[in-house]
Enzyme design. Structure first.
Site, PDB file in Angstrom:
ATOM      1  N   ARG A 174       0.830  -1.201   0.000  1.00 50.25           N
ATOM      2  CA  ARG A 174       0.000   0.000   0.000  1.00 50.25           C
ATOM      3  C   ARG A 174       0.862   1.248   0.000  1.00 50.25           C
ATOM      4  O   ARG A 174       0.487   2.290  -0.508  1.00 50.25           O
ATOM      5  CB  ARG A 174      -0.926  -0.010   1.208  1.00 50.25           C
ATOM      6  N   TYR A 192      -1.681  -3.265  -5.280  1.00 54.56           N
ATOM      7  CA  TYR A 192      -1.628  -4.653  -5.759  1.00 54.56           C
ATOM      8  C   TYR A 192      -2.095  -4.783  -7.203  1.00 54.56           C
ATOM      9  O   TYR A 192      -1.641  -5.662  -7.935  1.00 54.56           O
ATOM     10  CB  TYR A 192      -2.463  -5.543  -4.837  1.00 54.56           C
ATOM     11  N   HIS A 216      -8.408 -11.997   1.634  1.00 56.66           N
ATOM     12  CA  HIS A 216      -7.822 -13.078   0.828  1.00 56.66           C
ATOM     13  C   HIS A 216      -8.672 -13.361  -0.405  1.00 56.66           C
ATOM     14  O   HIS A 216      -8.170 -13.431  -1.524  1.00 56.66           O
ATOM     15  CB  HIS A 216      -7.692 -14.361   1.659  1.00 56.66           C
ATOM     16  N   LYS A 234      -2.352 -19.116   4.936  1.00 56.66           N
ATOM     17  CA  LYS A 234      -3.445 -19.746   5.657  1.00 56.66           C
ATOM     18  C   LYS A 234      -4.033 -18.752   6.649  1.00 56.66           C
ATOM     19  O   LYS A 234      -3.329 -17.819   7.078  1.00 56.66           O
ATOM     20  CB  LYS A 234      -2.946 -21.007   6.363  1.00 56.66           C
TER      21      LYS A 234
END
Length: 424
Positions: free
Chosen positions: A41, A62, A83, A101
C-alpha cells in the site's frame, strides 16, 4: 516461465511480517524462484523490501503488480478478510497463487476461489509451509508402517503470546486464535487421520474486541478415532512466547513430540511401542529439516512447471475449512450464519429475498433495489409470473451471475401419491 533459466517470476502482494521473516527468505533459498516484484500500500515500504531482498520491481498497490505481464505467480500474505478478493483478482489475471493460511474466511469463499482457479487454468495452493517438512513425512511413514497400530487419538496445541496491538485482535479482519493458530492444529489432525468428521465440540474465551483468545476443541471421527487441541493467544502480552505439542496414540504405541509448528533444523521426537514381553520401549527419532518455506516454494514451482500436483490439495483445504467453520460456529465467533454449503458444494446465502408480488408495482426496479441492498439469494416461481423480470433485473444490476443464488419452482400438476406409515 523463463525457459532459459527454468525459473518462475514471483510477485509478492503485501509487506506482512510472515513475508519478511518467513516466505521471502524461503524464496531466496528455493530453486526456481525469481524475486521479480513486490507491492504494498506504501511505495516507500515496497521500495525498502525491493532493496532488502533484491526484487527487480516495486509497485504501489496490488493492481499494479497484477497488471505486470511478467509476473507469473504471486504470494499473498494479506489480512484474512481480503484473501478472497485479491486471490480471485490474481487468478483472473492468470497468475498462479500461493496464499497464506487460512486461505478463506469460510467454505463458501474457498469454493469460489478454487472455481476461479479452474476457470483460468492456473494453480491455487494454501500456504501451510510446515506440511512440506520431512518431519511431517516421517510421522506419516511411522503411522503408515503400522508400528504404533491404528491411530485412535491425537492431541496437539499451538499457543502464542497475546498482543497489545495486532491485526489478530480485529474481528472484522478475521482475527482470533482459531483462524491464526487453530488452523495449524486442524490441518495437522487431518493430515494424520483419514476419516470423515462425526462431531465437533468446542468452547472459547473471548476478549474485548470479539476475537477468541483461547479455544479447546474435541473432534470425533467416523472410524472411532478422536482428536483434541488447544489454540490461542494467551502466553503473556508481546512476550514472543509460544507452546507447541503433539501426541499420537495408536493401538500398539504412541508418538510424543514438542517440535514447533514450522520448526527447522534437527528435529527430534519420541516413539514408544511395546516389545514382545509387553514392555514399553522408547526410541528417539531425529529428522533434519530445512526451510519449510523453501520446500513449499519449490513444490509450487514444480506445479507451475507441470511436473507435480499441489501438495496441499483443494480437497484438503475444503475439509480443513469445513472444520474451522464448525468450530467458529460452535464457540459463537460468528454472530449469525451467513451461508450454508450443501453436500455437493453449492453455497446458499442464509437470507433470501422472496419476490412474490414484489414486482407488481415496482417491477424490475424492486429486484434491483434488493440486489443493491445486498441480497444474493432471490426466490421466485413460475406461479409468480416474474421470472423474466428477475432475469432482466440481474442483468441490469451488473452483479456477476455466479454471485447470485436464484431459486425458482414449478407447480406440480401430476397425480398425488402419499404412502402413509405408522410414523407419518
Amino acid at each position: 516461465m523463463s525457459e532459459e533459466k527454468g525459473t518462475v517470476k514471483w510477485g509478492v502482494m503485501g509487506t506482512a511480517g510472515i513475508a519478511s521473516w518467513g516466505t521471502i527468505p524461503g524464496m531466496q533459498k528455493a530453486k526456481g524462484c525469481e524475486l521479480y516484484a513486490i507491492a504494498g500500500r506504501s511505495l516507500e515500504k515496497a521500495q525498502a523490501y525491493k532493496e532488502r531482498f533484491g526484487f527487480e520491481k516495486a509497485y504501489k498497490g496490488y493492481d499494479a503488480l497484477l497488471s505486470d505481464p511478467e509476473v507469473e505467480a504471486v504470494y499473498i500474505p494479506l489480512p484474512n478478510d481480503i484473501h478472497c478478493e485479491w486471490v480471485i483478482k490474481a487468478l483472473n489475471a492468470h497468475k498462479h497463487v500461493l496464499c497464506e493460511k487460512p486461505l478463506a474466511m469460510n467454505e463458501g469463499e474457498l469454493r469460489r476461489m478454487f472455481a476461479a482457479a479452474r476457470d483460468n487454468g492456473v494453480i491455487l495452493m494454501e500456504a501451510y509451509a510446515y506440511l512440506h517438512s520431512p518431519y511431517i513425512s516421517r510421522l506419516k511413514e511411522i503411522i503408515s508402517s503400522g508400528e504404533i497400530g491404528k491411530v485412535d487419538y491425537i492431541d496437539t496445541a499451538f499457543l502464542t503470546q497475546d498482543y497489545s496491538e495486532d491485526i489478530r485482535l480485529h474481528k472484522e479482519q478475521g482475527g482470533g486464535g482459531i483462524y491464526d493458530v487453530g488452523c495449524y492444529c486442524t490441518s495437522m489432525i487431518l493430515s494424520l487421520i483419514d476419516s470423515p468428521v462425526k462431531y465437533i465440540k468446542a468452547d472459547a474465551e473471548f476478549g474485548g474486541t470479539g476475537v477468541d483468545h483461547m479455544a479447546s476443541v474435541l473432534i470425533g471421527f467416523e472410524d472411532g478415532s478422536r482428536a483434541s487441541f488447544n489454540a490461542g493467544m494467551i502466553l503473556g502480552t508481546d512476550t514472543s512466547d509460544r507452546y507447541d505439542r503433539l501426541f499420537i496414540h495408536g493401538s500398539k504405541g504412541y508418538i510424543r513430540s514438542d517440535v514447533e509448528y514450522n520448526g527447522e533444523g534437527e528435529l527430534s521426537f519420541e516413539v514408544t511401542v511395546k516389545d514382545s514381553n509387553g514392555e514399553r520401549v522408547t526410541r528417539t527419532e531425529t529428522v533434519d529439516a530445512g526451510s519449510n518455506y523453501s520446500m513449499e516454494m519449490e513444490q509450487m514451482n514444480e506445479c507451475i512447471k507441470g511436473k507435480a500436483a499441489p501438495y496441499i490439495t483443494e480437497e484438503f483445504s475444503i475439509r480443513n475449512m469445513r472444520i474451522l467453520d464448525s468450530i467458529l460456529d460452535a464457540v459463537g465467533y460468528n454472530d449469525s450464519k451467513e451461508q450454508f454449503v450443501l453436500p455437493n458444494g453449492t453455497v446458499i446465502p442464509a437470507v433470501g429475498y422472496g419476490s412474490y408480488l414484489s414486482t407488481e408495482k415496482g417491477r424490475v426496479q424492486t429486484i434491483i433495489d434488493a440486489l443493491d441492498a445486498g441480497y444474493r439469494y432471490i426466490d421466485t416461481a413460475q406461479f409468480y409470473g416474474n421470472e423474466e423480470q428477475i432475469g432482466e433485473a440481474i442483468e441490469r444490476s451488473g452483479i456477476p451471475r455466479e454471485e447470485i443464488f436464484l431459486c425458482s419452482k414449478v407447480w406440480y400438476t401430476g397425480p398425488m401419491s402419499i404412502k402413509w406409515t405408522e410414523k407419518s
